[in-house]
Scaffold this active site. Structure first.
Site, PDB file in Angstrom:
ATOM      1  N   ARG A 194       0.685   4.253  -9.087  1.00  0.00           N
ATOM      2  CA  ARG A 194       1.189   2.964  -9.567  1.00  0.00           C
ATOM      3  C   ARG A 194       1.490   3.106 -11.057  1.00  0.00           C
ATOM      4  O   ARG A 194       0.991   4.050 -11.690  1.00  0.00           O
ATOM      5  CB  ARG A 194       0.135   1.872  -9.372  1.00  0.00           C
ATOM      6  CG  ARG A 194      -0.125   1.550  -7.917  1.00  0.00           C
ATOM      7  CD  ARG A 194      -1.262   0.551  -7.778  1.00  0.00           C
ATOM      8  NE  ARG A 194      -1.650   0.404  -6.388  1.00  0.00           N
ATOM      9  CZ  ARG A 194      -2.895   0.179  -5.984  1.00  0.00           C
ATOM     10  NH1 ARG A 194      -3.873   0.079  -6.885  1.00  0.00           N
ATOM     11  NH2 ARG A 194      -3.174   0.043  -4.708  1.00  0.00           N
ATOM     12  N   ARG A 287      -1.775  -9.246  -8.011  1.00  0.00           N
ATOM     13  CA  ARG A 287      -1.877  -7.934  -8.670  1.00  0.00           C
ATOM     14  C   ARG A 287      -0.489  -7.311  -8.822  1.00  0.00           C
ATOM     15  O   ARG A 287      -0.220  -6.613  -9.791  1.00  0.00           O
ATOM     16  CB  ARG A 287      -2.798  -7.014  -7.847  1.00  0.00           C
ATOM     17  CG  ARG A 287      -3.126  -5.720  -8.558  1.00  0.00           C
ATOM     18  CD  ARG A 287      -4.210  -4.925  -7.852  1.00  0.00           C
ATOM     19  NE  ARG A 287      -3.687  -4.284  -6.625  1.00  0.00           N
ATOM     20  CZ  ARG A 287      -4.425  -3.549  -5.784  1.00  0.00           C
ATOM     21  NH1 ARG A 287      -5.713  -3.376  -6.029  1.00  0.00           N
ATOM     22  NH2 ARG A 287      -3.885  -3.011  -4.708  1.00  0.00           N
ATOM     23  N   ARG A 298      -1.999  -3.964   4.341  1.00  0.00           N
ATOM     24  CA  ARG A 298      -3.359  -4.045   3.789  1.00  0.00           C
ATOM     25  C   ARG A 298      -4.104  -5.263   4.328  1.00  0.00           C
ATOM     26  O   ARG A 298      -5.313  -5.194   4.580  1.00  0.00           O
ATOM     27  CB  ARG A 298      -3.287  -4.076   2.256  1.00  0.00           C
ATOM     28  CG  ARG A 298      -3.108  -2.701   1.676  1.00  0.00           C
ATOM     29  CD  ARG A 298      -2.514  -2.665   0.279  1.00  0.00           C
ATOM     30  NE  ARG A 298      -2.045  -1.313   0.019  1.00  0.00           N
ATOM     31  CZ  ARG A 298      -2.725  -0.385  -0.661  1.00  0.00           C
ATOM     32  NH1 ARG A 298      -3.861  -0.706  -1.211  1.00  0.00           N
ATOM     33  NH2 ARG A 298      -2.261   0.830  -0.811  1.00  0.00           N
TER      34      ARG A 298
HETATM   35  N1  GDP Z   1     -11.913   7.584   2.597  1.00  0.00           N
HETATM   36  C1  GDP Z   1     -11.459   7.445   1.371  1.00  0.00           C
HETATM   37  N2  GDP Z   1     -10.920   6.303   0.965  1.00  0.00           N
HETATM   38  C2  GDP Z   1     -10.488   6.201  -0.316  1.00  0.00           C
HETATM   39  C3  GDP Z   1     -10.613   7.260  -1.239  1.00  0.00           C
HETATM   40  N3  GDP Z   1     -10.111   6.856  -2.424  1.00  0.00           N
HETATM   41  C4  GDP Z   1      -9.707   5.600  -2.249  1.00  0.00           C
HETATM   42  N4  GDP Z   1      -9.935   5.191  -0.978  1.00  0.00           N
HETATM   43  C5  GDP Z   1      -9.692   3.896  -0.366  1.00  0.00           C
HETATM   44  O1  GDP Z   1      -8.335   3.786  -0.065  1.00  0.00           O
HETATM   45  C6  GDP Z   1      -7.978   2.418  -0.064  1.00  0.00           C
HETATM   46  C7  GDP Z   1      -6.694   2.238  -0.815  1.00  0.00           C
HETATM   47  O2  GDP Z   1      -6.901   2.533  -2.167  1.00  0.00           O
HETATM   48  P1  GDP Z   1      -5.748   2.295  -3.239  1.00  0.00           P
HETATM   49  O3  GDP Z   1      -4.505   2.976  -2.766  1.00  0.00           O
HETATM   50  O4  GDP Z   1      -6.252   2.680  -4.579  1.00  0.00           O
HETATM   51  O5  GDP Z   1      -5.466   0.757  -3.124  1.00  0.00           O
HETATM   52  P2  GDP Z   1      -6.347  -0.534  -3.472  1.00  0.00           P
HETATM   53  O6  GDP Z   1      -7.608  -0.488  -2.682  1.00  0.00           O
HETATM   54  O7  GDP Z   1      -5.470  -1.614  -3.033  1.00  0.00           O
HETATM   55  O8  GDP Z   1      -6.576  -0.544  -4.935  1.00  0.00           O
HETATM   56  C8  GDP Z   1      -9.177   1.672  -0.661  1.00  0.00           C
HETATM   57  O9  GDP Z   1      -9.897   1.099   0.415  1.00  0.00           O
HETATM   58  C9  GDP Z   1      -9.986   2.741  -1.308  1.00  0.00           C
HETATM   59  O10 GDP Z   1     -11.354   2.419  -1.301  1.00  0.00           O
HETATM   60  C10 GDP Z   1     -11.216   8.474  -0.772  1.00  0.00           C
HETATM   61  O11 GDP Z   1     -11.374   9.435  -1.478  1.00  0.00           O
HETATM   62  N5  GDP Z   1     -11.604   8.504   0.518  1.00  0.00           N
HETATM   63  N1  ADP Z   2     -13.643 -12.487  -8.340  1.00  0.00           N
HETATM   64  C1  ADP Z   2     -12.362 -12.441  -8.596  1.00  0.00           C
HETATM   65  N2  ADP Z   2     -11.643 -13.555  -8.719  1.00  0.00           N
HETATM   66  C2  ADP Z   2     -10.317 -13.524  -8.955  1.00  0.00           C
HETATM   67  N3  ADP Z   2      -9.592 -12.402  -9.073  1.00  0.00           N
HETATM   68  C3  ADP Z   2     -10.255 -11.231  -8.939  1.00  0.00           C
HETATM   69  C4  ADP Z   2     -11.650 -11.177  -8.686  1.00  0.00           C
HETATM   70  N4  ADP Z   2     -12.014  -9.880  -8.596  1.00  0.00           N
HETATM   71  C5  ADP Z   2     -10.900  -9.160  -8.818  1.00  0.00           C
HETATM   72  N5  ADP Z   2      -9.827  -9.954  -9.007  1.00  0.00           N
HETATM   73  C6  ADP Z   2      -8.439  -9.547  -9.204  1.00  0.00           C
HETATM   74  O1  ADP Z   2      -7.964  -9.169  -7.906  1.00  0.00           O
HETATM   75  C7  ADP Z   2      -7.021  -8.112  -8.007  1.00  0.00           C
HETATM   76  C8  ADP Z   2      -7.480  -6.978  -7.106  1.00  0.00           C
HETATM   77  O2  ADP Z   2      -8.648  -6.385  -7.684  1.00  0.00           O
HETATM   78  P1  ADP Z   2      -8.859  -4.827  -7.624  1.00  0.00           P
HETATM   79  O3  ADP Z   2     -10.052  -4.544  -8.453  1.00  0.00           O
HETATM   80  O4  ADP Z   2      -7.608  -4.112  -7.961  1.00  0.00           O
HETATM   81  O5  ADP Z   2      -9.172  -4.646  -6.084  1.00  0.00           O
HETATM   82  P2  ADP Z   2      -9.431  -3.351  -5.199  1.00  0.00           P
HETATM   83  O6  ADP Z   2      -9.765  -2.225  -6.124  1.00  0.00           O
HETATM   84  O7  ADP Z   2     -10.562  -3.724  -4.315  1.00  0.00           O
HETATM   85  O8  ADP Z   2      -8.179  -3.096  -4.437  1.00  0.00           O
HETATM   86  C9  ADP Z   2      -6.949  -7.747  -9.478  1.00  0.00           C
HETATM   87  O9  ADP Z   2      -5.779  -8.306 -10.030  1.00  0.00           O
HETATM   88  C10 ADP Z   2      -8.208  -8.348 -10.079  1.00  0.00           C
HETATM   89  O10 ADP Z   2      -8.018  -8.717 -11.421  1.00  0.00           O
END
Ligand code: GDP
Ligand code: ADP
Length: 426
Positions: A194, A287, A298
């Site tokens: 990203r 986000r 998702r």
């Molecule tokens: N099994 C596994 N899941 C992962 C790993 N790294 C990230 N994820 C999971 O992949 C999913 C997607 O992550 P990401 O692409 O960063 O998107 P986000 O969760 O929307 O921020 C999330 O549920 C993460 O917890 C990994 O090393 N192994």
């Molecule tokens: N408790 C909360 N209330 C409102 N917004 C939140 C809260 N926790 C996280 N966010 C926002 O939600 C979005 C997704 O959070 P993020 O940490 O990227 O989620 P994830 O890593 O689980 O995918 C971000 O823009 C973050 O700032």
């Protein structure tokens, strides 16, 4: 009779443990035959020979090259055919000599001569549960290398939850408030970065074929296909954080958490839940990092993840991330960080300094390193007692739990029974 012959005549109570799973904690001490002591010294090339069951393992190397391992079948003490062997794990770079000693018919400890303090102790697993599992998977004979590390690692923390629930936000808060306490396990992924994401910091962004090859080579602790991309935690990602003396945080999906739960890695498992699906969708949309198609995918996956998170029994704790500050405080409570007081700086990790000329022997679960010239901290001290009674982990990661003590003589800790039988590795 040379020293080795003399040793062959002796039998002692030997190393415990190495018997169940990957937790090498102490069990009843089995009999140990001192013929297991081997040494290899410089002569252009060098090698040690160790018999384990019906095989002889020949470990060798030349200066600067990685160690090599050959195994040969032994039939009625005669050498038979060479075994087709796959070497897994990270191999040590060779030095100018080494000694090898068999621990409980499963694993060899390798002491490198004249090496850096953090590179002197290695393990070669020949029949541990990991090796047996890999043999089944690969359909061939396997040995696995693992680096020895002093002391133990802190238990990692696995954090899972649906996309957009706030895992990354909570982890960032934790790392910002406690930078010296926590380290992030940088996962590999085949998804595109990203805007703000940096390679090697947020993820190791990797080509699919490269990652698949590394998975096949046993470099990953776990991996899963998530939202159409491959994600995985390399063994090295977790070990690097532990090497730095920090608690490793893994942000992985439920499938990954399940795999880690089934692995030898002891961890704390936390699942983060959204207050509602509507709020989850709002967070994902706000986000603004995903396409519409990605958001819908998702959200579809989120329902199954939440169901599994709440009912699979994988997770030790479930946190609801409604109000961010409240959720963060609850996370800190789980980690024992509420009312946190800055601890005094911990002492530097212990490092063993193996002198060039030394010999080794073994008493119970201690390896005695006799230092022929006094290169130890005080002139009068010439023994290092390496404690291998509480080994933890092992291939494909590090073998931790080693400890050592520098002593004047056996009487320092063995009440003068003096039953050590050193062999020289000049
Ligand atoms: N099994 C596994 N899941 C992962 C790993 N790294 C990230 N994820 C999971 O992949 C999913 C997607 O992550 P990401 O692409 O960063 O998107 P986000 O969760 O929307 O921020 C999330 O549920 C993460 O917890 C990994 O090393 N192994
Ligand atoms: N408790 C909360 N209330 C409102 N917004 C939140 C809260 N926790 C996280 N966010 C926002 O939600 C979005 C997704 O959070 P993020 O940490 O990227 O989620 P994830 O890593 O689980 O995918 C971000 O823009 C973050 O700032």
């Amino acid at each position: 009779m040379n020293a080795s012959d003399a040793l062959l005549k002796k039998t002692k109570a030997g190393l415990p443990g190495l018997s169940s799973g990957k937790d090498f904690s102490m069990g009843e001490a089995p009999t140990f035959f001192v013929q297991d002591l081997q040494n290899g010294t410089k002569n252009g090339t060098f090698e040690t020979n160790t018999v384990v069951g019906d095989k002889k393992y020949v470990i060798g190397g030349t200066d600067g090259e990685a160690f090599s391992v050959k195994a040969q079948i032994l039939d009625n003490n005669c050498l038979g055919e060479l075994v087709n062997l796959v070497e897994l794990g990270t191999k040590p770079i060779s030095c100018d000599g080494h000694s090898a000693m068999l621990l409980e018919d499963r694993i060899l400890i390798i002491l490198k001569k004249n090496s850096k303090p953090d590179d002197s102790i290695w393990f070669l697993e020949v029949d541990t549960p990991y090796v047996r599992q890999q043999k089944k998977i690969l359909g061939t004979d396997v040995v696995a290398w693992s680096k020895g590390v002093m002391g133990n690692a802190e238990k990692p923390v696995v954090i899972s939850g649906p996309s957009g629930v706030g895992k990354g936000t909570l982890i960032s808060m934790l790392m910002k408030e406690f930078p010296s306490m926590f380290g992030f396990s940088v996962s590999h992924t085949t998804r595109a970065p990203r805007g703000m994401e940096k390679n090697g910091v947020h993820y190791h962004f990797t080509e699919k074929n490269v990652m698949e090859k590394e998975i096949k080579d046993g470099k990953f602790l776990e991996f899963a296909s998530v939202h159409g991309n491959l994600y995985g935690t390399s063994v090295e990602a977790v070990e690097l954080v532990s090497d730095a003396g920090k608690i490793c945080i893994l942000d992985i999906d439920v499938q990954g958490a399940r795999s880690v739960r089934a692995s030898s890695l002891e961890a704390m498992f936390i699942f983060i839940c959204p207050p509602s699906m509507e709020e989850l969708e709002k967070r994902l949309r706000d986000r603004g990092t995903e396409t519409e198609e990605q958001i819908l995918k998702r959200l579809r996956n989120a329902c199954a993840e939440i169901e599994q998170g709440e009912s699979s029994g994988i997770f030790d704790h479930i946190l609801y991330n409604d109000n961010l500050e409240v959720c963060y405080e609850n996370l800190k409570k789980l980690l024992g960080l509420d009312g946190y007081v800055t601890p005094p700086k911990s002492a530097a990790p212990k490092e063993i300094n193996l002198p060039r000329n030394h010999s080794i022997s073994k008493i119970d679960d201690k390896i005695i390193i006799h230092c022929n010239s006094s290169t130890l901290e005080k002139e009068s001290k010439n023994l290092i007692m390496l404690d291998v009674s509480s080994l933890k982990g092992g291939a494909p990661g590090r073998t931790r739990g080693l400890d050592f003590q520098v002593m004047d003589s056996f009487s320092d800790s063995f009440n003068g029974n003096g039953n050590g039988y050193p062999i020289d590795i000049q």
